[in-house]
Design an enzyme around this catalytic site. Structure first.
Site, PDB file in Angstrom:
ATOM      1  N   ARG A   1      51.392 -38.730   5.169  1.00  0.00           N
ATOM      2  CA  ARG A   1      52.689 -38.059   5.117  1.00  0.00           C
ATOM      3  C   ARG A   1      53.875 -38.919   5.559  1.00  0.00           C
ATOM      4  NH1 ARG A   1      52.136 -31.991   5.198  1.00  0.00           N
ATOM      5  NH2 ARG A   1      49.951 -31.774   4.764  1.00  0.00           N
TER       6      ARG A   1
ATOM      7  N   GLU B   1      60.926 -26.871   0.093  1.00  0.00           N
ATOM      8  CA  GLU B   1      60.509 -26.418   1.424  1.00  0.00           C
ATOM      9  C   GLU B   1      61.702 -26.540   2.378  1.00  0.00           C
ATOM     10  OE1 GLU B   1      56.932 -28.565   2.682  1.00  0.00           O
ATOM     11  OE2 GLU B   1      56.668 -29.166   0.615  1.00  0.00           O
TER      12      GLU B   1
ATOM     13  N   GLU C   1      59.003 -24.310  12.787  1.00  0.00           N
ATOM     14  CA  GLU C   1      58.829 -25.749  12.582  1.00  0.00           C
ATOM     15  C   GLU C   1      58.699 -26.463  13.934  1.00  0.00           C
ATOM     16  OE1 GLU C   1      58.251 -28.412  11.097  1.00  0.00           O
ATOM     17  OE2 GLU C   1      57.860 -27.675   9.079  1.00  0.00           O
TER      18      GLU C   1
ATOM     19  N   ASP D   1      90.831 -19.548 -12.031  1.00  0.00           N
ATOM     20  CA  ASP D   1      91.621 -20.769 -11.834  1.00  0.00           C
ATOM     21  C   ASP D   1      90.743 -21.877 -11.238  1.00  0.00           C
ATOM     22  OD1 ASP D   1      93.324 -22.750 -11.121  1.00  0.00           O
ATOM     23  OD2 ASP D   1      94.496 -21.568  -9.688  1.00  0.00           O
TER      24      ASP D   1
ATOM     25  N   HIS E   1      61.898 -30.749   1.466  1.00  0.00           N
ATOM     26  CA  HIS E   1      60.992 -31.472   0.566  1.00  0.00           C
ATOM     27  C   HIS E   1      61.054 -30.833  -0.816  1.00  0.00           C
ATOM     28  CE1 HIS E   1      58.341 -32.356   4.352  1.00  0.00           C
ATOM     29  NE2 HIS E   1      59.532 -32.909   4.420  1.00  0.00           N
TER      30      HIS E   1
ATOM     31  N   GLU F   1      64.081 -26.255   5.488  1.00  0.00           N
ATOM     32  CA  GLU F   1      63.978 -26.026   6.934  1.00  0.00           C
ATOM     33  C   GLU F   1      65.375 -25.727   7.469  1.00  0.00           C
ATOM     34  OE1 GLU F   1      60.240 -29.031   7.861  1.00  0.00           O
ATOM     35  OE2 GLU F   1      62.260 -29.859   7.929  1.00  0.00           O
TER      36      GLU F   1
ATOM     37  N   GLU G   1      55.615 -34.953  -4.178  1.00  0.00           N
ATOM     38  CA  GLU G   1      56.467 -34.346  -3.149  1.00  0.00           C
ATOM     39  C   GLU G   1      57.442 -35.399  -2.632  1.00  0.00           C
ATOM     40  OE1 GLU G   1      54.823 -33.745   0.758  1.00  0.00           O
ATOM     41  OE2 GLU G   1      56.062 -31.988   1.117  1.00  0.00           O
TER      42      GLU G   1
ATOM     43  N   ARG H   1      59.997 -36.331   0.019  1.00  0.00           N
ATOM     44  CA  ARG H   1      60.212 -35.815   1.374  1.00  0.00           C
ATOM     45  C   ARG H   1      61.545 -36.233   1.983  1.00  0.00           C
ATOM     46  NH1 ARG H   1      55.579 -34.110   3.861  1.00  0.00           N
ATOM     47  NH2 ARG H   1      56.289 -34.816   5.914  1.00  0.00           N
TER      48      ARG H   1
ATOM     49  N   GLU I   1      60.899 -22.693   8.796  1.00  0.00           N
ATOM     50  CA  GLU I   1      60.750 -23.053   7.374  1.00  0.00           C
ATOM     51  C   GLU I   1      60.230 -21.842   6.611  1.00  0.00           C
ATOM     52  OE1 GLU I   1      58.696 -26.757   6.461  1.00  0.00           O
ATOM     53  OE2 GLU I   1      57.713 -25.832   4.744  1.00  0.00           O
TER      54      GLU I   1
HETATM   55  N1  LIG Z   1      53.025 -27.791 -10.162  1.00  0.00           N
HETATM   56  C1  LIG Z   1      53.950 -27.648  -9.229  1.00  0.00           C
HETATM   57  N2  LIG Z   1      55.196 -28.179  -9.422  1.00  0.00           N
HETATM   58  C2  LIG Z   1      56.143 -28.064  -8.507  1.00  0.00           C
HETATM   59  N3  LIG Z   1      55.976 -27.442  -7.337  1.00  0.00           N
HETATM   60  C3  LIG Z   1      54.780 -26.891  -7.084  1.00  0.00           C
HETATM   61  C4  LIG Z   1      53.706 -26.962  -8.006  1.00  0.00           C
HETATM   62  N4  LIG Z   1      52.648 -26.308  -7.467  1.00  0.00           N
HETATM   63  C5  LIG Z   1      53.042 -25.853  -6.251  1.00  0.00           C
HETATM   64  N5  LIG Z   1      54.318 -26.179  -6.003  1.00  0.00           N
HETATM   65  C6  LIG Z   1      55.195 -25.836  -4.871  1.00  0.00           C
HETATM   66  O1  LIG Z   1      55.075 -26.778  -3.816  1.00  0.00           O
HETATM   67  C7  LIG Z   1      55.493 -26.167  -2.600  1.00  0.00           C
HETATM   68  C8  LIG Z   1      54.395 -26.467  -1.587  1.00  0.00           C
HETATM   69  O2  LIG Z   1      54.810 -26.148  -0.331  1.00  0.00           O
HETATM   70  P1  LIG Z   1      53.836 -26.367   0.916  1.00  0.00           P
HETATM   71  O3  LIG Z   1      54.545 -25.888   2.121  1.00  0.00           O
HETATM   72  O4  LIG Z   1      52.482 -25.820   0.630  1.00  0.00           O
HETATM   73  O5  LIG Z   1      53.748 -27.934   0.918  1.00  0.00           O
HETATM   74  P2  LIG Z   1      53.299 -29.002   1.990  1.00  0.00           P
HETATM   75  O6  LIG Z   1      53.939 -30.236   1.542  1.00  0.00           O
HETATM   76  O7  LIG Z   1      51.822 -28.968   2.094  1.00  0.00           O
HETATM   77  O8  LIG Z   1      53.925 -28.577   3.362  1.00  0.00           O
HETATM   78  P3  LIG Z   1      54.433 -29.537   4.566  1.00  0.00           P
HETATM   79  O9  LIG Z   1      55.152 -30.689   3.970  1.00  0.00           O
HETATM   80  O10 LIG Z   1      55.348 -28.618   5.344  1.00  0.00           O
HETATM   81  O11 LIG Z   1      53.200 -29.938   5.301  1.00  0.00           O
HETATM   82  C9  LIG Z   1      55.671 -24.688  -2.901  1.00  0.00           C
HETATM   83  O12 LIG Z   1      57.026 -24.390  -3.127  1.00  0.00           O
HETATM   84  C10 LIG Z   1      54.865 -24.528  -4.197  1.00  0.00           C
HETATM   85  O13 LIG Z   1      55.241 -23.411  -4.997  1.00  0.00           O
HETATM   86  N1  LIG Z   2      61.367 -31.733   9.668  1.00  0.00           N
HETATM   87  C1  LIG Z   2      60.782 -32.837   8.980  1.00  0.00           C
HETATM   88  C2  LIG Z   2      59.627 -32.441   8.090  1.00  0.00           C
HETATM   89  C3  LIG Z   2      58.506 -31.737   8.775  1.00  0.00           C
HETATM   90  C4  LIG Z   2      57.392 -31.362   7.805  1.00  0.00           C
HETATM   91  O1  LIG Z   2      56.580 -32.237   7.449  1.00  0.00           O
HETATM   92  O2  LIG Z   2      57.365 -30.215   7.355  1.00  0.00           O
HETATM   93  C5  LIG Z   2      61.834 -33.551   8.125  1.00  0.00           C
HETATM   94  O3  LIG Z   2      62.868 -33.795   8.605  1.00  0.00           O
HETATM   95  O4  LIG Z   2      61.653 -33.865   6.966  1.00  0.00           O
HETATM   96 MG   LIG Z   3      56.159 -30.698   2.468  1.00  0.00          MG
HETATM   97 MG   LIG Z   4      58.322 -28.506   7.078  1.00  0.00          MG
END
Ligand SMILES: Nc1ncnc2c1ncn2[C@@H]1O[C@H](COP(=O)(O)OP(=O)(O)OP(=O)(O)O)[C@@H](O)[C@H]1O
Ligand SMILES: N[C@@H](CCC(=O)O)C(=O)O
Ligand SMILES: [Mg+2]
Ligand SMILES: [Mg+2]
Length: 448
Positions: A320, A134, A191, A55, A247, A136, A337, A339, A198
């Protein structure tokens, strides 16, 4: 988590061999909440033949009462035997697509919608949209009634080791359970905030990645309970410390590999024109998809300066602080990425929204603005204005205003979800607006 392919006969065989007694049929509502219909294994044939009904009118944002009969079509590749509740025999879960009574994919099912957008992507010449998240989360102590408190269970900080990090055992247990379920856990750490953790797992195509997030949350919450802890993915549960983001790393693949990689990039970043245009689309539509990637009142309490969460629409390959970062890895790992996303988002809707934004960038050759390679948080308003840096919406209300004027979002979610989402979120904001908070009483009661 490698994608398995199971035939109906494989499933029938596994059910017997593993003594599975119950089938938990899962799908996701508009708000990202997992919904379950549990049936005894005697219903297996009916399920495998796409004859199982439920349903739909009892599900938030789904359908009206007069059109409530819906079918569940199982996606056999999502078959998973759950490690819990074995006292009644084993329980297997299977993620389903929702179909209408006249056997059409239901447009209000967020998973079906993502499948639709991914099909459009394939028509545009790409083989997959990969997402690596990623997530958290915080671990709070529970009271004797099993409810969450705001008391944390540790005073640890980024990458701390025990004995500061009392959540470590719990987190390790979660990571082990995830590995047992087939997840490829790439990292697991404390974290920045006390009680905050995380766990990262390997990227997958967007549909599997969204399924994985749903399974991941269930595992995290279930294991945490065993430790008398409440795991929450709420974006900003506490004042004055970091909030929790999720992220999203993303890339498009085509037959030749990662479509974002180009060793001959004239800008020296080894990014392809597809990568720049996808980035252009993500930048252009940022203020409108934020309503989807950050869909709660609380999401906007996280997107404030000073807590490592983005506040401005900008990108960088070296820094970042902006909303989009280009991590340094290249080749197959070339990715963007984003964020800003938090885990209160419905992952099926979030991936559809950002993919549509990126594809719009590719289709229309949208060039991204110049990157911002310095710390945006130390720039004042005039400097940001001079660099063309816009703010992310500051409230859910402002995000919805952007969302409702962007045709790309309507295309991303389809008219049914777009309308239901808008109506539900407007109500959420209206309900919030009517509340008088403790902060207001503290601030004004004595003053006026
Ligand atoms: N080609 C790709 N496409 C999409 N995702 C990918 C690719 N290659 C790697 N990844 C993914 O990206 C993520 C990277 O996470 P990681 O924690 O290393 O990132 P980070 O941004 O360096 O960390 P933080 O932001 O916490 O400093 C993982 O889930 C990984 O599998
Ligand atoms: N906790 C932070 C990110 C920290 C990190 O860079 O992993 C956020 O709110 O996005
Ligand atoms: Mg990240
Ligand atoms: Mg983080």
């Amino acid at each position: 988590m490698a994608k398995q392919s199971y035939s109906k006969d494989d499933i029938r065989r596994i059910v017997k061999e593993e003594n599975v007694n119950f089938l938990r049929l899962m799908f996701t509502d508009l708000f990202g909440t997992i919904k379950n219909v549990e049936v005894p294994v005697s219903q297996l044939d009916k399920l495998l033949d796409n004859k199982l009904m439920f349903d739909g009118s009892s599900i938030d944002g789904f359908v009206r009462i007069e059109e409530s009969d819906m079918y569940l079509y199982p996606d056999l590749s999502t078959w998973l035997i759950m490690p819990w509740n074995t006292e009644h025999g084993k329980i297997a879960r299977i993620i389903c697509e929702v179909y209408t009574s006249d056997r059409k994919p239901f447009e209000g099912d967020p998973r079906n919608n993502l499948i639709r957008v991914l099909n459009d992507m394939r028509e545009a010449g790409y083989t997959s949209f990969n997402c690596g998240t990623e997530p958290e989360f915080f671990l709070f102590k529970m009271n004797e009634k099993g409810e969450p408190t705001t008391e944390l269970n540790d005073k640890g900080s980024y990458f701390d080791l025990s004995p500061m990090d009392l959540g470590e055992n719990c987190r390790r247990d979660i990571a082990l359970e995830l590995e047992r379920l087939g997840f490829n856990v790439e990292a697991s750490h404390h974290e920045v905030a006390p009680g905050q953790h995380e766990i990262d797992f390997k990227y997958a195509d967007a549909l599997s990645a969204a399924d994985h997030i749903q399974t991941f949350k269930l595992v995290v919450k279930t294991i945490a309970r065993k430790y008398n802890l409440w795991a929450t993915f709420m974006p900003k549960p506490l004042n004055g410390v970091n909030g929790s983001g999720m992220h999203v790393n993303m890339s498009l693949f085509h037959d030749q590999g990662n479509a974002f990689y180009d060793a001959n990039d004239k800008n020296g970043l080894e990014l392809s024109s597809d990568a720049y245009h996808f980035l252009g689309g993500l930048m252009k539509h940022a203020r409108s998809y934020t309503a989807v990637t950050n869909p709660t009142v609380n999401s906007y309490k996280r997107l404030v300066p000073g807590y490592e969460a983005p506040v401005y629409v900008a990108w960088s390959a070296s820094n970042r602080s902006p909303m989009i970062r280009i991590p340094s890895a290249r080749g197959l790992s070339t990715r963007l990425e984003l964020r800003s996303v938090d885990a209160s988002t419905n992952p099926y809707l979030a991936f559809a929204a950002v993919l549509e934004a990126g594809l719009d960038g590719i289709k229309n050759g949208i060039e991204p603005p110049k990157s911002v390679d310095r710390n945006i948080y130390v720039m004042d308003e005039d400097e940001r204005a001079a660099a063309g840096i816009a703010d992310l919406p500051s409230t859910l209300h402002n995000a919805l205003k952007e969302f409702q004027t962007d045709p790309t979002m309507k295309k991303a979610l389809g008219p049914h979800i777009y309308q239901s989402f808008l109506e539900a979120k407007r109500l959420e904001w209206a309900s919030y607006r009517q509340q008088v908070s403790e902060w207001e009483r503290d601030q004004y009661m004595e003053l006026y």
